[in-house]
Design a protein around this motif. Structure first.
Motif, PDB file in Angstrom:
ATOM      1  N   LEU A   1      -1.179   6.840  12.247  1.00  9.74           N
ATOM      2  CA  LEU A   1      -0.589   5.734  11.495  1.00  9.74           C
ATOM      3  C   LEU A   1       0.564   6.251  10.644  1.00  9.74           C
ATOM      4  O   LEU A   1       0.431   7.293   9.994  1.00  9.74           O
ATOM      5  N   THR A   2       1.653   5.517  10.627  1.00  9.61           N
ATOM      6  CA  THR A   2       2.730   5.762   9.684  1.00  9.61           C
ATOM      7  C   THR A   2       2.805   4.527   8.806  1.00  9.61           C
ATOM      8  O   THR A   2       3.206   3.452   9.255  1.00  9.61           O
ATOM      9  N   ILE A   3       2.367   4.684   7.573  1.00 14.39           N
ATOM     10  CA  ILE A   3       2.236   3.592   6.619  1.00 14.39           C
ATOM     11  C   ILE A   3       3.344   3.762   5.581  1.00 14.39           C
ATOM     12  O   ILE A   3       3.475   4.831   4.989  1.00 14.39           O
ATOM     13  N   THR A   4       4.135   2.703   5.360  1.00  7.29           N
ATOM     14  CA  THR A   4       5.265   2.816   4.445  1.00  7.29           C
ATOM     15  C   THR A   4       5.246   1.701   3.415  1.00  7.29           C
ATOM     16  O   THR A   4       5.119   0.524   3.781  1.00  7.29           O
ATOM     17  N   ALA A   5       5.389   2.064   2.153  1.00  6.32           N
ATOM     18  CA  ALA A   5       5.612   1.077   1.094  1.00  6.32           C
ATOM     19  C   ALA A   5       7.089   0.718   1.189  1.00  6.32           C
ATOM     20  O   ALA A   5       7.927   1.157   0.400  1.00  6.32           O
ATOM     21  N   ALA A   6       7.416  -0.068   2.208  1.00  7.27           N
ATOM     22  CA  ALA A   6       8.801  -0.281   2.624  1.00  7.27           C
ATOM     23  C   ALA A   6       9.599  -1.165   1.679  1.00  7.27           C
ATOM     24  O   ALA A   6      10.818  -1.091   1.659  1.00  7.27           O
ATOM     25  N   GLY A   7       8.943  -1.988   0.886  1.00  6.46           N
ATOM     26  CA  GLY A   7       9.647  -2.876  -0.022  1.00  6.46           C
ATOM     27  C   GLY A   7       9.996  -2.253  -1.354  1.00  6.46           C
ATOM     28  O   GLY A   7      10.559  -2.912  -2.225  1.00  6.46           O
TER      29      GLY A   7
ATOM     30  N   LEU B   1       7.727   3.392  -8.732  1.00  8.33           N
ATOM     31  CA  LEU B   1       8.792   2.937  -7.851  1.00  8.33           C
ATOM     32  C   LEU B   1       9.179   1.498  -8.176  1.00  8.33           C
ATOM     33  O   LEU B   1       8.458   0.797  -8.873  1.00  8.33           O
ATOM     34  N   THR B   2      10.303   1.056  -7.653  1.00 11.16           N
ATOM     35  CA  THR B   2      10.837  -0.270  -7.968  1.00 11.16           C
ATOM     36  C   THR B   2      10.703  -1.190  -6.757  1.00 11.16           C
ATOM     37  O   THR B   2      11.187  -0.868  -5.674  1.00 11.16           O
ATOM     38  N   LEU B   3      10.073  -2.343  -6.982  1.00 11.45           N
ATOM     39  CA  LEU B   3       9.949  -3.346  -5.932  1.00 11.45           C
ATOM     40  C   LEU B   3      11.300  -4.021  -5.733  1.00 11.45           C
ATOM     41  O   LEU B   3      11.874  -4.554  -6.685  1.00 11.45           O
ATOM     42  N   VAL B   4      11.813  -3.999  -4.501  1.00  5.52           N
ATOM     43  CA  VAL B   4      13.091  -4.652  -4.200  1.00  5.52           C
ATOM     44  C   VAL B   4      12.953  -5.726  -3.125  1.00  5.52           C
ATOM     45  O   VAL B   4      13.766  -6.637  -3.068  1.00  5.52           O
ATOM     46  N   GLU B   5      11.964  -5.622  -2.255  1.00  2.54           N
ATOM     47  CA  GLU B   5      11.709  -6.616  -1.205  1.00  2.54           C
ATOM     48  C   GLU B   5      10.206  -6.746  -1.055  1.00  2.54           C
ATOM     49  O   GLU B   5       9.531  -5.759  -0.800  1.00  2.54           O
ATOM     50  N   ALA B   6       9.696  -7.943  -1.212  1.00  2.00           N
ATOM     51  CA  ALA B   6       8.258  -8.141  -1.039  1.00  2.00           C
ATOM     52  C   ALA B   6       7.897  -7.950   0.432  1.00  2.00           C
ATOM     53  O   ALA B   6       8.606  -8.395   1.327  1.00  2.00           O
ATOM     54  N   CYS B   7       6.823  -7.254   0.665  1.00  2.00           N
ATOM     55  CA  CYS B   7       6.294  -7.028   2.006  1.00  2.00           C
ATOM     56  C   CYS B   7       4.893  -7.605   2.007  1.00  2.00           C
ATOM     57  O   CYS B   7       3.969  -7.007   1.450  1.00  2.00           O
ATOM     58  N   ASP B   8       4.767  -8.825   2.564  1.00  3.67           N
ATOM     59  CA  ASP B   8       3.457  -9.522   2.508  1.00  3.67           C
ATOM     60  C   ASP B   8       2.746  -9.475   3.834  1.00  3.67           C
ATOM     61  O   ASP B   8       3.236  -9.600   4.855  1.00  3.67           O
TER      62      ASP B   8
ATOM     63  N   SER C   1      11.471  -5.464   8.521  1.00  4.69           N
ATOM     64  CA  SER C   1      12.401  -6.476   8.030  1.00  4.69           C
ATOM     65  C   SER C   1      11.608  -7.397   7.115  1.00  4.69           C
ATOM     66  O   SER C   1      10.390  -7.266   6.986  1.00  4.69           O
ATOM     67  N   LEU C   2      12.309  -8.329   6.491  1.00  5.35           N
ATOM     68  CA  LEU C   2      11.609  -9.279   5.621  1.00  5.35           C
ATOM     69  C   LEU C   2      10.604 -10.126   6.390  1.00  5.35           C
ATOM     70  O   LEU C   2       9.667 -10.665   5.807  1.00  5.35           O
ATOM     71  N   ALA C   3      10.774 -10.221   7.708  1.00  9.40           N
ATOM     72  CA  ALA C   3       9.854 -11.004   8.536  1.00  9.40           C
ATOM     73  C   ALA C   3       8.650 -10.183   9.006  1.00  9.40           C
ATOM     74  O   ALA C   3       7.726 -10.726   9.593  1.00  9.40           O
TER      75      ALA C   3
ATOM     76  N   GLY D   1       2.384  -4.109  -0.703  1.00  5.06           N
ATOM     77  CA  GLY D   1       2.492  -4.319   0.731  1.00  5.06           C
ATOM     78  C   GLY D   1       2.916  -3.047   1.434  1.00  5.06           C
ATOM     79  O   GLY D   1       3.874  -2.388   1.017  1.00  5.06           O
ATOM     80  N   PHE D   2       2.181  -2.696   2.469  1.00  2.00           N
ATOM     81  CA  PHE D   2       2.476  -1.506   3.272  1.00  2.00           C
ATOM     82  C   PHE D   2       2.775  -1.938   4.703  1.00  2.00           C
ATOM     83  O   PHE D   2       1.998  -2.683   5.306  1.00  2.00           O
ATOM     84  N   PHE D   3       3.874  -1.452   5.244  1.00  2.00           N
ATOM     85  CA  PHE D   3       4.271  -1.745   6.616  1.00  2.00           C
ATOM     86  C   PHE D   3       3.663  -0.714   7.553  1.00  2.00           C
ATOM     87  O   PHE D   3       3.768   0.491   7.319  1.00  2.00           O
ATOM     88  N   ILE D   4       3.020  -1.211   8.608  1.00  2.00           N
ATOM     89  CA  ILE D   4       2.481  -0.372   9.685  1.00  2.00           C
ATOM     90  C   ILE D   4       2.998  -0.969  10.984  1.00  2.00           C
ATOM     91  O   ILE D   4       2.793  -2.166  11.236  1.00  2.00           O
ATOM     92  N   PRO D   5       3.687  -0.180  11.814  1.00  2.00           N
ATOM     93  CA  PRO D   5       4.176  -0.731  13.080  1.00  2.00           C
ATOM     94  C   PRO D   5       3.031  -1.357  13.896  1.00  2.00           C
ATOM     95  O   PRO D   5       1.932  -0.806  13.966  1.00  2.00           O
TER      96      PRO D   5
END
Length: 158
Positions: free
Chosen positions: A112-118, A151-158, A85-87, A97-101
């Protein structure tokens, strides 16, 4: 007795041959624009990632790549990861920004499952635990410029 030994040894080459085949990857359903972006991204993927050589994937036209054995798998066009999520906190590499659970970050024995989720479409990298601790960071730093390029940035993942 000799023929029994030959029969016992026969399956071994067949078993070894089965292990060396292409890495099977799931291919997501993509819109025309997402498919084009993912194909361009996949076409730019390097021959090595995290010091592992690229290996074949099945289907061969998948917007994906695999490296090493066990394979580090890069796929484009994946769904939003669970827990993002954005949080959510993300690891940043070269401006992406890459999301890792959280549970994977804490458990050094976990894959590891690393996602460029934004970004859209999203890119996912599955890094087997064998390549930890540096494999995830190496993959993110190499892939970040390609994510930004294709790819297109739609949500910043910081």
């Amino acid at each position: 007795m000799r023929s029994a030994a030959a029969v016992l040894l026969l399956p071994l080459p067949l078993l070894l041959a089965a292990c060396g085949g292409p890495v099977e990857v799931d291919v997501p359903d993509l819109s025309g624009a997402d498919r084009a972006a993912c194909e361009a991204f996949a076409d730019d993927l390097p021959d090595t990632l995290a010091e592992q050589q690229r290996v074949e994937v099945e289907p061969s036209d998948a917007p994906a790549a695999a490296y090493g054995d066990p394979a580090i798998v890069v796929r484009c066009g994946v769904p939003k990861p669970d827990g993002f999520s954005l949080a959510a906190s993300c690891e940043t590499a070269n401006g992406v920004g890459f999301f890792i659970p959280d549970e994977q970050t804490r458990d050094q024995d976990a894959d590891l499952t690393i996602t460029a989720a934004g970004y859209r479409p999203r890119v996912e990298v599955v890094v087997p635990a064998r390549y930890r601790p540096s494999g995830g960071a190496a993959a993110m730093s190499v892939l970040a410029p390609l994510v930004q390029k294709h790819l297109t940035l739609v949500e910043a993942c910081d």
